[in-house]
Design a protein around this motif. Sequence first.
Motif, mmCIF file in Angstrom:
data_model
loop_
_atom_site.group_PDB
_atom_site.id
_atom_site.type_symbol
_atom_site.label_atom_id
_atom_site.label_comp_id
_atom_site.label_asym_id
_atom_site.label_seq_id
_atom_site.Cartn_x
_atom_site.Cartn_y
_atom_site.Cartn_z
ATOM 1 N N VAL A 2 0.854 -1.194 0.000
ATOM 2 C CA VAL A 2 0.000 0.000 0.000
ATOM 3 C C VAL A 2 0.886 1.238 0.000
ATOM 4 N N VAL A 3 0.556 2.198 -0.856
ATOM 5 C CA VAL A 3 1.284 3.472 -0.907
ATOM 6 C C VAL A 3 0.272 4.602 -0.811
ATOM 7 N N ALA A 4 0.437 5.448 0.201
ATOM 8 C CA ALA A 4 -0.471 6.587 0.382
ATOM 9 C C ALA A 4 0.334 7.805 0.799
ATOM 10 N N SER A 5 1.349 8.127 0.014
ATOM 11 C CA SER A 5 2.309 9.143 0.442
ATOM 12 C C SER A 5 1.855 10.576 0.186
ATOM 13 N N SER A 6 1.045 10.815 -0.860
ATOM 14 C CA SER A 6 0.558 12.180 -1.064
ATOM 15 C C SER A 6 -0.520 12.494 -0.024
ATOM 16 N N HIS A 7 -0.695 13.759 0.272
ATOM 17 C CA HIS A 7 -1.659 14.139 1.318
ATOM 18 C C HIS A 7 -3.079 13.759 0.908
ATOM 19 N N ALA A 8 -3.394 13.906 -0.376
ATOM 20 C CA ALA A 8 -4.750 13.585 -0.833
ATOM 21 C C ALA A 8 -5.039 12.098 -0.659
ATOM 22 N N ILE A 9 -4.085 11.254 -1.048
ATOM 23 C CA ILE A 9 -4.300 9.806 -0.925
ATOM 24 C C ILE A 9 -4.318 9.401 0.545
ATOM 25 N N CYS A 42 -7.298 7.472 5.301
ATOM 26 C CA CYS A 42 -7.791 7.703 6.664
ATOM 27 C C CYS A 42 -9.311 7.610 6.720
ATOM 28 N N GLU A 43 -9.989 8.155 5.710
ATOM 29 C CA GLU A 43 -11.454 8.058 5.651
ATOM 30 C C GLU A 43 -11.878 6.600 5.558
ATOM 31 N N TRP A 61 -6.884 12.046 11.313
ATOM 32 C CA TRP A 61 -5.435 11.861 11.200
ATOM 33 C C TRP A 61 -4.764 12.897 10.280
ATOM 34 N N PRO A 62 -5.344 13.255 9.133
ATOM 35 C CA PRO A 62 -4.661 14.220 8.258
ATOM 36 C C PRO A 62 -4.473 15.594 8.905
ATOM 37 N N LYS A 63 -5.258 15.897 9.943
ATOM 38 C CA LYS A 63 -5.109 17.181 10.627
ATOM 39 C C LYS A 63 -4.182 17.087 11.826
ATOM 40 N N ASP A 64 -3.853 15.890 12.219
ATOM 41 C CA ASP A 64 -2.965 15.672 13.364
ATOM 42 C C ASP A 64 -1.554 16.131 12.989
ATOM 43 N N PRO A 65 -0.920 17.000 13.793
ATOM 44 C CA PRO A 65 0.432 17.489 13.453
ATOM 45 C C PRO A 65 1.437 16.368 13.229
ATOM 46 N N ARG A 66 1.221 15.216 13.835
ATOM 47 C CA ARG A 66 2.152 14.101 13.646
ATOM 48 C C ARG A 66 2.080 13.530 12.239
ATOM 49 N N PHE A 67 0.926 13.724 11.572
ATOM 50 C CA PHE A 67 0.697 13.063 10.288
ATOM 51 C C PHE A 67 0.293 14.033 9.180
ATOM 52 N N ALA A 68 0.316 15.331 9.430
ATOM 53 C CA ALA A 68 -0.257 16.302 8.504
ATOM 54 C C ALA A 68 0.571 16.491 7.236
ATOM 55 N N ALA A 114 -12.073 4.083 -2.683
ATOM 56 C CA ALA A 114 -11.392 5.280 -2.194
ATOM 57 C C ALA A 114 -10.214 5.693 -3.076
ATOM 58 N N GLY A 115 -9.904 4.884 -4.090
ATOM 59 C CA GLY A 115 -8.814 5.231 -4.991
ATOM 60 C C GLY A 115 -7.447 5.128 -4.347
ATOM 61 N N ILE A 116 -7.248 4.131 -3.495
ATOM 62 C CA ILE A 116 -5.971 3.939 -2.815
ATOM 63 C C ILE A 116 -5.078 3.039 -3.675
#
Length: 398
Positions: A250-257, A262-263, A270-277, A312-314
């Motif tokens: 699994v590859v989800a390196s861009s923020h959009a993916i 996460c959804e 998670w995308p809003k969490d500073p650890r993962f943003a 989800a297009g992952i």
Amino acid sequence: MNEGALAGVRILDMATVLAAPAGATHCADHGADVVKLELPDGSDALRGLAPVKDGVPLWWKIANRGKRGITLDVRKSRGRDIFLSMLPRFDVLVENFRTGTMDRWGLDLATLHRANPKLIVIRLTGFGQTGPYATRPGFARVFEAMSGFTNLTGEAGGAPLHANFPVGDAVAGLYCAFAIAMEVARQRGDATAKGVEVDLSATEALFRLLDPLPVEHEQLGQVRHAEGNCASYTAPSNMYRTRDGMHLSVVASSHAIFSRLCEAMGQPDWPKDPRFATNPARVRNLAELDSAISEWFAARDYTEIVALLEPAGIPFSKVYTIADIEQDPHYRSREAIIRLPDPDYGTLPAPCVVPRVTGRRQAVPRTGPSVGEHNAEIYGEFGISANELDALRSEGVV
């Protein structure tokens, strides 16, 4: 059917085993007329590498597809003379003997170019024609280790790992094909162009793929090492095991993916969490992030995960075996496995011609030749009669 882009190009492939012959094979796939030259005893090591069935070299048949085969011992005086007399009819010579070997046989570059001033000589060796290692023997795993490639494989903190396939040979073969096409294009664009020597190092070919290693070492003081199935430059990117024992890459390196992943996982915050943003933040906090993702995969079966990730297009895939490839509807729809005509088995399966050219459908190549299969045909083209061929055979020249 349409002719390939290299139709009309004649290549004499006197190389052994895999890397350089693979380069000539790629050219044959795209229309080049490739003549495979072997020693009369058929001692090329590839004829003995698995898979071999009932003494028939299956890998040889696939790796040398689309070629006609002759035998000739260029180490003998008569063999050398015949070889040089043939060169004016070829555009490219491919060899991979240890540096200096051709010179010792009386086939140095000046001699080759006296025979054919326009000849493109591809010399694919482990370490190149110059430098302190020029005369060393080399094999794919040696290239892989020395290039820095093997240092990037394996578990973090563990021993480096080689793949169960000679990746170094395959990469060098692609650069060989590129070199041939490159120099043929140069000559086609300039009628006055002379022949050249292409000095192709298999170690450098593999190192060329590793773009960021020198700059990250110089500018950041970093030495990249193996990280298992994770990547030290992007996250999340890993291999995850499902509850029913499937392994998914699994590859989800861009923020959009990453946000879509996460959804799908039920973690929209998670995308809003500073650890993962951001990607750098995710790399810094990889252990925590990857642990949570691994737990999610481990709690679900493969079919459930597919139903969540595909809509989800992952970007993901289970790890395919050759059996999976044979059954996959996408591979099948594109006819990614073709059947090569073969005198022993009728047909044999092999990967398709790559790349495809839209609107062009090329003839399917036949499998690689048996030892000296086309001696009469090809030597006949050079004016050598059947009686002369018999005499040469008795002398061990062909």
